[in-house]
Design a protein around this motif. Structure first.
Motif, mmCIF file in Angstrom:
data_model
loop_
_atom_site.group_PDB
_atom_site.id
_atom_site.type_symbol
_atom_site.label_atom_id
_atom_site.label_comp_id
_atom_site.label_asym_id
_atom_site.label_seq_id
_atom_site.Cartn_x
_atom_site.Cartn_y
_atom_site.Cartn_z
ATOM 1 N N PRO A 77 -15.441 3.466 46.953
ATOM 2 C CA PRO A 77 -14.824 3.654 45.626
ATOM 3 C C PRO A 77 -13.618 4.591 45.658
ATOM 4 N N LEU A 78 -13.729 5.683 46.409
ATOM 5 C CA LEU A 78 -12.613 6.619 46.502
ATOM 6 C C LEU A 78 -11.460 6.019 47.287
ATOM 7 N N VAL A 80 -10.628 2.855 47.638
ATOM 8 C CA VAL A 80 -9.953 1.825 46.832
ATOM 9 C C VAL A 80 -9.020 2.472 45.810
ATOM 10 N N SER A 81 -9.492 3.541 45.167
ATOM 11 C CA SER A 81 -8.641 4.245 44.196
ATOM 12 C C SER A 81 -7.399 4.815 44.863
ATOM 13 N N MET A 82 -7.562 5.372 46.056
ATOM 14 C CA MET A 82 -6.411 5.920 46.772
ATOM 15 C C MET A 82 -5.453 4.816 47.202
ATOM 16 N N LYS A 83 -5.981 3.664 47.581
ATOM 17 C CA LYS A 83 -5.107 2.548 47.978
ATOM 18 C C LYS A 83 -4.275 2.048 46.806
ATOM 19 N N ILE A 84 -4.833 2.098 45.605
ATOM 20 C CA ILE A 84 -4.080 1.643 44.431
ATOM 21 C C ILE A 84 -2.813 2.460 44.253
ATOM 22 N N PHE A 85 -2.910 3.761 44.501
ATOM 23 C CA PHE A 85 -1.749 4.645 44.346
ATOM 24 C C PHE A 85 -0.989 4.837 45.655
ATOM 25 N N GLY A 86 -1.269 4.019 46.654
ATOM 26 C CA GLY A 86 -0.524 4.114 47.904
ATOM 27 C C GLY A 86 -0.781 5.384 48.666
ATOM 28 N N LEU A 87 -1.998 5.906 48.617
ATOM 29 C CA LEU A 87 -2.339 7.159 49.293
ATOM 30 C C LEU A 87 -3.341 6.948 50.425
ATOM 31 N N LEU A 212 -23.364 9.559 48.722
ATOM 32 C CA LEU A 212 -21.917 9.653 48.901
ATOM 33 C C LEU A 212 -21.180 8.619 48.062
ATOM 34 N N ARG A 213 -21.747 7.423 47.942
ATOM 35 C CA ARG A 213 -21.097 6.395 47.126
ATOM 36 C C ARG A 213 -21.075 6.812 45.655
ATOM 37 N N VAL A 221 -13.448 8.315 39.233
ATOM 38 C CA VAL A 221 -13.268 8.134 37.787
ATOM 39 C C VAL A 221 -12.706 9.397 37.153
ATOM 40 N N ALA A 222 -13.193 10.567 37.590
ATOM 41 C CA ALA A 222 -12.680 11.833 37.055
ATOM 42 C C ALA A 222 -11.196 11.996 37.375
ATOM 43 N N CYS A 223 -10.789 11.611 38.577
ATOM 44 C CA CYS A 223 -9.375 11.697 38.943
ATOM 45 C C CYS A 223 -8.519 10.769 38.094
ATOM 46 N N LEU A 224 -8.987 9.557 37.871
ATOM 47 C CA LEU A 224 -8.228 8.607 37.049
ATOM 48 C C LEU A 224 -8.070 9.118 35.617
ATOM 49 N N ILE A 225 -9.119 9.738 35.092
ATOM 50 C CA ILE A 225 -9.036 10.305 33.744
ATOM 51 C C ILE A 225 -8.026 11.446 33.706
#
Length: 465
Positions: A77-78, A80-87, A212-213, A221-225
C-alpha cells in the motif's frame, strides 16, 4: 572462509580445540547451504531447493525479484502510493543472486547494462523525472531572495526555500536507494535470505505481514489526507485576494496568481516528497523492531524453559547478527535522510519560534502558518529520532538478559558463543546514524532538545539586548 577436509587433517596434529572449532564451522556451512529463498522451500520458478549450478556446494544461484520478497509485498500500500507521486520505482535486484554460506556475493557488475535496461522502465523514468522537477522547483526560488518588499516576506521565503530543499533531497535519497544495488535491493535480499526466510536455524520467526500491511495502509491514507490539507491551505493563503502579499512568497520570483495556481501542482509533489520517505523509513524500522522484539522473547523463553541455560545460543546469535546487518544496510539508505532532517528542521523550528514570539505578525493567518510549520518541523524530527532510537534500543536489548545465561560446561563452545554475542551487544552502537557522524540514540534525542533550548535562549537574550 571455511576450512577444507585437508586443512582439518593438518589441524588434527595440533590441538583438540582446533578440531572442535573446525567441526563447528563445517556444521555451520552445511546449515548455510540449506538456506532457502522462499517460505515454502522452493525457488521463484517453482523448482525445489538445491543448487542451480548443479554443484551441490555452498554456492546457489537463483532468480529473485522484488515482488518475491514478503517484506516488499507487505509494504505494497505504501509503495503504490509512493509510485503515484513518482517517489518509488521497482528496485533492480540482481538477475542471479549468489549465496555463499551466510553471505550474499558482490553484485554482478557484468550484468549491470542489462539490469539497467530492464530497470529503466516507465516507473524508473517517472521517478527520475519527478526528482529533477523538484530540484527545478527549488532552484527557481533562489532569485527571489534578492527581491523582497518587507522583512516578513524575506523570512517566509527562507522558510519556504529551506522546506523545498529538504523535499528535493528526500526524493533524491529514495531514487538512489532504489537505483543502487548496494542499498534497497541489497536490503531486500538480505532480509529475505537471512532475516525472514532462512533455514539456518530451527527458530520459526516469520514476518508479521498483516501488521505491516495494516500500518502501511493507515500511514499512506494519513499522508494522502495531509497532502490534500496542505494543498488546500496553501491555495487559500496564496490565492486569496484578502492576503495579497503571500502570492509573492509562494510564486517567487513571479507575482502572478496564474503562476501560483500552476505551482500548486508541483507543491503537491513536494509535500509527498516531504512525507512519504519518512513514512517509508518508519515502516521499515517497525519491521526490524518487531523482529528484535521476537528475538528477545524467544531468547527469554528458551532460557526460562531450560532453567537458565540457552541450548540454541548459536542460532540466536546468528539471528541477532543478521538483524544487525539489516540495520547497517538501512542506515546506508536513510542516514542522509536523518542528516537532512536535523540540518533543516531544527534551525527552522528555532527560527519560526523566534518569529512567533518577537515579530509583529499583522493578522491571525501568518500566526497560524508559523505555528503549523513549527508543529510539522518538530514532528518530522521527532518521528525520525524516536524510531531510530527505538531501533538502537531493541538491537541492544538482549544485553539485559545475556548475563543471566548459565553455562553448563565451561569448556564447550557455548561459552565462546556467549562471548561473541556479548561482544556484539557491548560493541559499537547499532542503529541509524546522521550521515555516519553519530548514531541516533535516546541520549542523542535529549542532547538535541538541549541544543534547541540553548540556542533559543541565546536568541531571546539577543532580542532583549
Amino acid at each position: 572462509m571455511f576450512q577444507t577436509k585437508e586443512t582439518q587433517t593438518e589441524v588434527t596434529e595440533n590441538s583438540p580445540i582446533d578440531i572442535e572449532n573446525a567441526t563447528q564451522l563445517e556444521s555451520l556451512e552445511k546449515r548455510c547451504e540449506r538456506s532457502s529463498l522462499h517460505e515454502d522451500d522452493t525457488d521463484v520458478d517453482g523448482n525445489g531447493g538445491g543448487s542451480v549450478d548443479g554443484n551441490g556446494g555452498g554456492s546457489a544461484e537463483r532468480h529473485v525479484k522484488a515482488t518475491d520478497v514478503p517484506l516488499y509485498r507487505a509494504l505494497r500500500p505504501l509503495i503504490v502510493s509512493m509510485k503515484i507521486f513518482g517517489l518509488f520505482h521497482e528496485p533492480t535486484l540482481q538477475s542471479l543472486v549468489a549465496v555463499k554460506g551466510p553471505f550474499i556475493a558482490d553484485a554482478d557488475h557484468g550484468n549491470r547494462g542489462r539490469s539497467w535496461k530492464i530497470g529503466c522502465g516507465f516507473g524508473c523514468l517517472y521517478h527520475l523525472f519527478v526528482t529533477c522537477c523538484l530540484w527545478v522547483y527549488f532552484l527557481r526560488y533562489i532569485p527571489g531572495f534578492w527581491n523582497f518588499d518587507t522583512e516578513l516576506e524575506l523570512y517566509l521565503k527562507i522558510v519556504y526555500g529551506t522546506w523545498m530543499f529538504q523535499c528535493s533531497c528526500n526524493a533524491t535519497i529514495i531514487y538512489l536507494a532504489c537505483r543502487r544495488v548496494s542499498k534497497l535491493p541489497k536490503f531486500l535480499l538480505h532480509w529475505h535470505l537471512f532475516c525472514d526466510g532462512t533455514k539456518m536455524r530451527a527458530i520459526n520467526d516469520r514476518l508479521d505481514k498483516k501488521y505491516l500491511r495494516k500500518k502501511s495502509l493507515v500511514l499512506s491514507v494519513a499522508c494522502l489526507i495531509l497532502i490534500f490539507v496542505n494543498i488546500a491551505a496553501t491555495g487559500y493563503v496564496s490565492l486569496s485576494p484578502n492576503i495579497p502579499d503571500n502570492v509573492q512568497v509562494f510564486a517567487s520570483p513571479w507575482r502572478s496568481y496564474k503562476v501560483a495556481l500552476g505551482l500548486l501542482f508541483f507543491h503537491a509533489y513536494s509535500t509527498a516528497a516531504w512525507l512519504f520517505p519518512v513514512i517509508f523509513f518508519i515502516v521499515v524500522s517497525l519491521a526490524i523492531i518487531k523482529q528484535f522484539e521476537k528475538l528477545f522473547r524467544d531468547f527469554s523463553d528458551d532460557i526460562t524453559r531450560n532453567d537458565g541455560y540457552a541450548k540454541e545460543i548459536e542460532e540466536f546469535r546468528l539471528w541477532h547478527l543478521h538483524l544487525c546487518e539489516a540495520v547497517a544496510i538501512v542506515d546506508d539508505i536513510f542516514s542522509s535522510l536523518t542528516f537532512i532532517a536535523y540540518l533543516t528542521n531544527i534551525p527552522l523550528a528555532i527560527f519560526l519560534l523566534y518569529q512567533v514570539l518577537f515579530l509583529r505578525l499583522d493578522s491571525a493567518v501568518p500566526f497560524i502558518m508559523h505555528c503549523y510549520w513549527i508543529l510539522c518541523n518538530t514532528a518530522n524530527v521527532a518521528l525520525i529520532s524516536w524510531f531510530s532510537a527505538e531501533l538502537n534500543d531493541q538491537a541492544h536489548s538482549l544485553l539485559r538478559i545475556a548475563h543471566f545465561v548459565r553455562i553448563r560446561d565451561p569448556a564447550n563452545d557455548l561459552r565462546f558463543q556467549m562471548y561473541m554475542l556479548v561482544s556484539k551487544l557491548t560493541g559499537p552502537a547499532v542503529g541509524i546514524s546522521a550521515s555516519g557522524l553519530v548514531v541516533v540514540t535516546k541520549g542523542l534525542i535529549l542532547t538535541v532538545v538541549g541544543v534547541f533550548a540553548t540556542y533559543f535562549t541565546l536568541l531571546i537574550q539577543f532580542e532583549m539586548q
